[in-house]
Motif scaffolding. Structure first.
Motif, PDB file in Angstrom:
ATOM      1  N   HIS A   1      -3.330 -10.636  -5.077  1.00 28.20           N
ATOM      2  CA  HIS A   1      -3.293  -9.717  -6.213  1.00 28.20           C
ATOM      3  C   HIS A   1      -4.510  -9.948  -7.114  1.00 28.20           C
ATOM      4  CE1 HIS A   1      -1.995  -8.442 -10.351  1.00 28.20           C
ATOM      5  NE2 HIS A   1      -1.757  -7.361  -9.638  1.00 28.20           N
ATOM      6  N   GLY A   2      -5.114  -8.850  -7.567  1.00 27.76           N
ATOM      7  CA  GLY A   2      -6.339  -8.921  -8.352  1.00 27.76           C
ATOM      8  C   GLY A   2      -7.575  -8.556  -7.557  1.00 27.76           C
ATOM      9  N   THR A   3      -7.403  -8.410  -6.229  1.00 30.44           N
ATOM     10  CA  THR A   3      -8.522  -8.043  -5.364  1.00 30.44           C
ATOM     11  C   THR A   3      -8.859  -6.565  -5.542  1.00 30.44           C
ATOM     12  OG1 THR A   3      -7.817  -9.702  -3.740  1.00 30.44           O
ATOM     13  CG2 THR A   3      -9.344  -8.009  -2.974  1.00 30.44           C
ATOM     14  N   SER A   4     -10.146  -6.245  -5.531  1.00 29.30           N
ATOM     15  CA  SER A   4     -10.582  -4.854  -5.648  1.00 29.30           C
ATOM     16  C   SER A   4     -10.902  -4.273  -4.274  1.00 29.30           C
ATOM     17  CB  SER A   4     -11.829  -4.753  -6.534  1.00 29.30           C
ATOM     18  OG  SER A   4     -12.962  -5.271  -5.847  1.00 29.30           O
ATOM     19  N   GLY A   5     -10.972  -2.964  -4.212  1.00 28.05           N
ATOM     20  CA  GLY A   5     -11.338  -2.289  -2.969  1.00 28.05           C
ATOM     21  C   GLY A   5     -12.747  -2.608  -2.519  1.00 28.05           C
ATOM     22  N   HIS A   6     -13.616  -2.923  -3.465  1.00 24.03           N
ATOM     23  CA  HIS A   6     -14.991  -3.314  -3.127  1.00 24.03           C
ATOM     24  C   HIS A   6     -14.993  -4.558  -2.246  1.00 24.03           C
ATOM     25  CE1 HIS A   6     -19.081  -4.753  -3.531  1.00 24.03           C
ATOM     26  NE2 HIS A   6     -18.673  -5.782  -4.227  1.00 24.03           N
ATOM     27  N   VAL A   7     -14.122  -5.501  -2.556  1.00 23.06           N
ATOM     28  CA  VAL A   7     -14.063  -6.751  -1.791  1.00 23.06           C
ATOM     29  C   VAL A   7     -13.526  -6.496  -0.381  1.00 23.06           C
ATOM     30  CG1 VAL A   7     -12.963  -9.023  -1.683  1.00 23.06           C
ATOM     31  CG2 VAL A   7     -13.812  -8.145  -3.868  1.00 23.06           C
ATOM     32  N   LEU A   8     -12.549  -5.597  -0.248  1.00 24.96           N
ATOM     33  CA  LEU A   8     -11.899  -5.367   1.039  1.00 24.96           C
ATOM     34  C   LEU A   8     -12.675  -4.409   1.951  1.00 24.96           C
ATOM     35  CD1 LEU A   8      -8.173  -5.010  -0.100  1.00 24.96           C
ATOM     36  CD2 LEU A   8      -9.289  -7.015   0.889  1.00 24.96           C
TER      37      LEU A   8
ATOM     38  N   VAL B   1     -11.998  -2.677 -10.138  1.00 24.74           N
ATOM     39  CA  VAL B   1     -10.625  -2.244 -10.387  1.00 24.74           C
ATOM     40  C   VAL B   1      -9.702  -2.882  -9.349  1.00 24.74           C
ATOM     41  CG1 VAL B   1      -9.049  -0.283 -10.517  1.00 24.74           C
ATOM     42  CG2 VAL B   1     -11.381  -0.073 -11.402  1.00 24.74           C
ATOM     43  N   ALA B   2      -8.767  -3.680  -9.808  1.00 25.95           N
ATOM     44  CA  ALA B   2      -7.848  -4.352  -8.885  1.00 25.95           C
ATOM     45  C   ALA B   2      -6.886  -3.343  -8.271  1.00 25.95           C
ATOM     46  CB  ALA B   2      -7.071  -5.431  -9.630  1.00 25.95           C
ATOM     47  N   LEU B   3      -6.521  -3.588  -7.021  1.00 24.21           N
ATOM     48  CA  LEU B   3      -5.547  -2.741  -6.331  1.00 24.21           C
ATOM     49  C   LEU B   3      -4.146  -3.168  -6.755  1.00 24.21           C
ATOM     50  CD1 LEU B   3      -7.208  -2.655  -2.807  1.00 24.21           C
ATOM     51  CD2 LEU B   3      -7.134  -0.802  -4.486  1.00 24.21           C
ATOM     52  N   GLU B   4      -3.457  -2.267  -7.470  1.00 21.00           N
ATOM     53  CA  GLU B   4      -2.150  -2.580  -8.035  1.00 21.00           C
ATOM     54  C   GLU B   4      -1.041  -1.885  -7.245  1.00 21.00           C
ATOM     55  OE1 GLU B   4      -1.736  -4.704 -10.351  1.00 21.00           O
ATOM     56  OE2 GLU B   4      -3.680  -4.843 -11.384  1.00 21.00           O
ATOM     57  N   LYS B   5       0.150  -2.447  -7.333  1.00 25.20           N
ATOM     58  CA  LYS B   5       1.313  -1.839  -6.703  1.00 25.20           C
ATOM     59  C   LYS B   5       1.466  -0.390  -7.185  1.00 25.20           C
ATOM     60  CE  LYS B   5       6.339  -2.296  -6.203  1.00 25.20           C
ATOM     61  NZ  LYS B   5       7.540  -3.094  -6.515  1.00 25.20           N
ATOM     62  N   GLY B   6       1.619   0.518  -6.244  1.00 19.49           N
ATOM     63  CA  GLY B   6       1.779   1.927  -6.577  1.00 19.49           C
ATOM     64  C   GLY B   6       0.509   2.751  -6.454  1.00 19.49           C
ATOM     65  N   MET B   7      -0.625   2.107  -6.262  1.00 17.53           N
ATOM     66  CA  MET B   7      -1.863   2.867  -6.069  1.00 17.53           C
ATOM     67  C   MET B   7      -1.895   3.443  -4.658  1.00 17.53           C
ATOM     68  SD  MET B   7      -4.875   0.650  -7.900  1.00 17.53           S
ATOM     69  CE  MET B   7      -5.144   0.747  -9.678  1.00 17.53           C
TER      70      MET B   7
ATOM     71  N   VAL C   1      -3.443   7.402   4.928  1.00 20.14           N
ATOM     72  CA  VAL C   1      -3.226   7.165   3.505  1.00 20.14           C
ATOM     73  C   VAL C   1      -2.136   6.121   3.344  1.00 20.14           C
ATOM     74  CG1 VAL C   1      -2.546   8.222   1.315  1.00 20.14           C
ATOM     75  CG2 VAL C   1      -3.993   9.485   2.910  1.00 20.14           C
ATOM     76  N   VAL C   2      -2.365   5.189   2.416  1.00 15.24           N
ATOM     77  CA  VAL C   2      -1.453   4.065   2.213  1.00 15.24           C
ATOM     78  C   VAL C   2      -1.136   3.924   0.733  1.00 15.24           C
ATOM     79  CG1 VAL C   2      -2.334   2.814   4.231  1.00 15.24           C
ATOM     80  CG2 VAL C   2      -3.357   2.397   1.985  1.00 15.24           C
ATOM     81  N   VAL C   3      -0.080   3.194   0.440  1.00 13.04           N
ATOM     82  CA  VAL C   3       0.245   2.836  -0.933  1.00 13.04           C
ATOM     83  C   VAL C   3       0.273   1.317  -1.031  1.00 13.04           C
ATOM     84  CG1 VAL C   3       2.757   2.994  -0.523  1.00 13.04           C
ATOM     85  CG2 VAL C   3       1.853   3.160  -2.858  1.00 13.04           C
ATOM     86  N   VAL C   4      -0.280   0.788  -2.094  1.00 18.36           N
ATOM     87  CA  VAL C   4      -0.321  -0.658  -2.298  1.00 18.36           C
ATOM     88  C   VAL C   4       1.078  -1.149  -2.683  1.00 18.36           C
ATOM     89  CG1 VAL C   4      -1.382  -2.546  -3.600  1.00 18.36           C
ATOM     90  CG2 VAL C   4      -2.729  -0.493  -3.048  1.00 18.36           C
ATOM     91  N   ASP C   5       1.482  -2.258  -2.068  1.00 18.52           N
ATOM     92  CA  ASP C   5       2.799  -2.823  -2.359  1.00 18.52           C
ATOM     93  C   ASP C   5       2.687  -4.343  -2.389  1.00 18.52           C
ATOM     94  OD1 ASP C   5       5.469  -2.960  -2.918  1.00 18.52           O
ATOM     95  OD2 ASP C   5       6.167  -2.181  -0.989  1.00 18.52           O
TER      96      ASP C   5
END
Length: 592
Positions: free
Chosen positions: A442-449, A492-498, A519-523
């Protein structure tokens, strides 16, 4: 008029007004990505129809800047005109601001339409050109003055969304915004971005093709919430809905008067990249501006449980339409003539059969063979490629439903494909699986992934010149922030519900284009001594063409993911299909 004749008219007007260089961005007064036809001045002056780009015109030169999604398309569309293409984020090509810095001399003037130019861009220009005495002229819409047959500003009716769809009333959303304003010590919050306004007030419209927004402004104070809109768009039912949620309706152009009357010595929250220059200049000098990302953008980006539940319903409907479509193609290939345009029209028919479908969520990309190398290719009735029983066909499409917005891409074989096409498809699939199956802190951004999807391609010296994924709105814009997957930095961190897309690809000019998009949702995932880990839950279920895969290239975990995914595809979609379509889907989702 051809493009060069349009340039001649514009240049004559520039000379008359004493303007050395004129900038025309892709924008409207609300800094939208996709704009109503009335605001497509850049398209009209350049002939380039992509969704992103900026042109700069001087008496001797005409330059178009656009990003990697459109390099091939732009080259073709500006061919034969005075325009030259400058490739954004590419070595050897300056930005348009850097280019202006080298071209403009002391005392020159720079023109742009302040009503469609973001205040943030004006400030960037001022900084870039601060060592020169450049005069900014921002009061003229020069292209509008020479544009013959310009479309009208749209005037579609507004409709309201029930909380059963969006999970939270407009009144509650406004309360949340006011609580944030209180934290920041602000008296007013000014909104210019159309999707933020639509989300906040739970309203939708049809002012922008495929983007169910309403051309409007919003101003929220401690006491009042105002919507500035052409009142002809608001019927009594919607007016009552807004009134019940504490929203007052004002005429669209009244916004300038309200901004000029903002309380002295108060604090005003806004996002300079979402407010145009014309409106920003109306803010009284003694008002303290807090420039930051709109709080509504952050809130909108995290979907609530009702929205996620509804989105899952929308994707079942959408993927049923897609399965029917691909079955139809398989059944008719070689029997009746098919082309990119007739095929995409058939896909629209299948979507229209789905309950609560409203319109496409963007212009369908239906691209066969080498056309798919243009990431945002567009077929038409008079310009399209005939399907042959060979090669690859890419279709990137989506729908607007009351249950949400969809976006999905599949690339399929229409017959035998080359070893190179199969290898590129499999590399794309490996990158897709890498990212979609990731577990991350938690706290990871899409840029990192982002690198997870590119890694298999990079090992072969291949890259795609765009991001890997974007947020998706709820019955709103198909491209939504603030989160994304991209090489470009984004904290921007990937948060639950994004909700976010995963869509790596391979694009080889003159050969083929491949993209696989889900398409996915973060959980939330497991929690350990190291912290809370996150995962992606898949929303879109549609078969990935097994005939395009070199199975020997897949690792055991990749095979397992694909087989499990296809098992779910069949289980979720088969109840809505005919017996013939179920048999087809059973074969398309077989284990490998």
């Amino acid at each position: 008029m051809n493009i060069n004749e349009r340039l001649d008219k514009l240049r004559a007007l520039m000379a008359e007004r004493g303007i050395t260089a004129y900038i025309e961005p892709t924008s409207d007064p609300h800094q939208s990505e996709y704009v109503a036809d009335y605001y497509k001045g850049r398209d009209w002056i350049s002939g380039f129809t992509g969704s992103a780009g900026t042109v700069v015109i001087t008496k001797d030169e005409a330059i178009l800047w656009t990003d990697g999604r459109y390099f091939i398309q732009a080259e073709k569309q500006i061919s034969g005109s005075d325009f030259k293409l400058f490739k954004m984020n590419t070595p050897g090509y300056p930005t348009y601001m850097e280019w202006l810095e080298t071209k403009l001399k002391d005392g020159d003037s720079l023109g742009f339409n302040g009503k469609v130019f973001a205040q943030s861009l004006v400030e960037e220009l001022e900084e870039e050109l601060n060592d020169k005495n450049i005069v900014f002229i921002d009061e003229f819409d020069l292209i509008g003055e020479v544009w013959e047959g310009r479309p009208e500003i749209p005037c579609s009716k507004i409709f309201a969304l029930d909380t059963k769809y969006v999970g939270k009333s407009a009144k509650d959303k406004i309360k949340e915004v006011r609580e944030y304003m209180l934290e920041r010590g602000a008296y007013n919050f000014l909104l210019g971005s159309l999707d933020d306004i639509a989300w906040l007030y739970n309203i939708r419209g049809n002012d922008v093709l495929n983007n169910p927004v309403v051309i409007s402004y919003a101003l929220i104070s401690k006491e009042k919430a105002n919507l500035f809109v052409d009142k002809k768009k608001v019927d009594d039912e919607v007016k009552g809905f807004l009134y019940d949620n504490g929203v007052e309706v004002q005429e669209y152009n009244e916004i300038i008067n309200f901004v000029e009357d903002i309380k002295e010595s108060s604090k005003l929250i806004l996002a300079k990249d979402k407010i145009n220059r014309w409106l920003y200049k109306a803010i009284p000098n003694n008002v303290s501006v807090i420039d930051e990302m709109n709080i509504t953008t952050k809130l909108k980006g995290i979907k609530n449980s009702d929205e996620i539940k509804n989105q899952k319903i929308a994707y079942i409907k959408d993927c049923v339409a897609l399965v029917k479509y691909f079955h139809w193609i398989d059944k008719n290939m070689g029997k009746v003539p098919l082309n990119e345009f007739s095929a995409q029209e058939k896909l629209l028919e299948f979507r229209q059969e789905q309950e609560s479908f409203l319109e496409p969520s963007f212009s369908t990309i239906s691209a066969y063979g080498e056309n798919a190398a243009m990431m945002h290719y567009s077929a038409s009735a008079d310009k399209n490629a005939e399907f042959k029983e060979e090669g690859l066909y890419l279709v990137d499409s989506g729908g607007q439903y009351f249950e949400g917005t969809t976006d999905i891409t599949r690339t399929v074989a229409l017959g035998p494909i080359t070893d190179e096409e199969k290898k590129d498809f499999t590399l794309t699939l490996k990158g897709h699986i890498n990212l979609i199956s990731a577990r991350f802190l938690h706290g990871t951004s899409g840029h990192v992934l982002d690198i997870l999807s590119r890694y298999p391609l990079w090992q072969e010296g291949i890259d795609y010149k765009c991001g890997t994924g974007h947020g998706v709105g709820y019955l709103l814009n198909v491209h939504e922030g603030p989160h994304r997957f991209a090489v470009a930095p984004n904290n921007v961190a990937l948060e639950k519900g994004m909700i976010i897309t995963i869509e790596p690809g391979v694009y080889k000019e003159g050969k083929h284009g491949i993209r696989i998009e889900n398409v996915v949702v973060v959980d939330e995932d497991i929690k350990t001594d190291s912290g809370q880990f996150m995962k992606f839950e898949v929303l879109s279920y549609c078969p990935i063409d097994l005939d395009c895969i070199d199975a020997d290239m897949l690792l055991p975990n990749e095979r397992e993911w694909l087989n499990n995914y296809h098992k779910e595809v069949y289980e979720k979609l088969s109840p809505y299909l005919s017996e013939e379509e179920r048999d087809w889907l059973k074969h398309e989702t077989r284990s490998i």
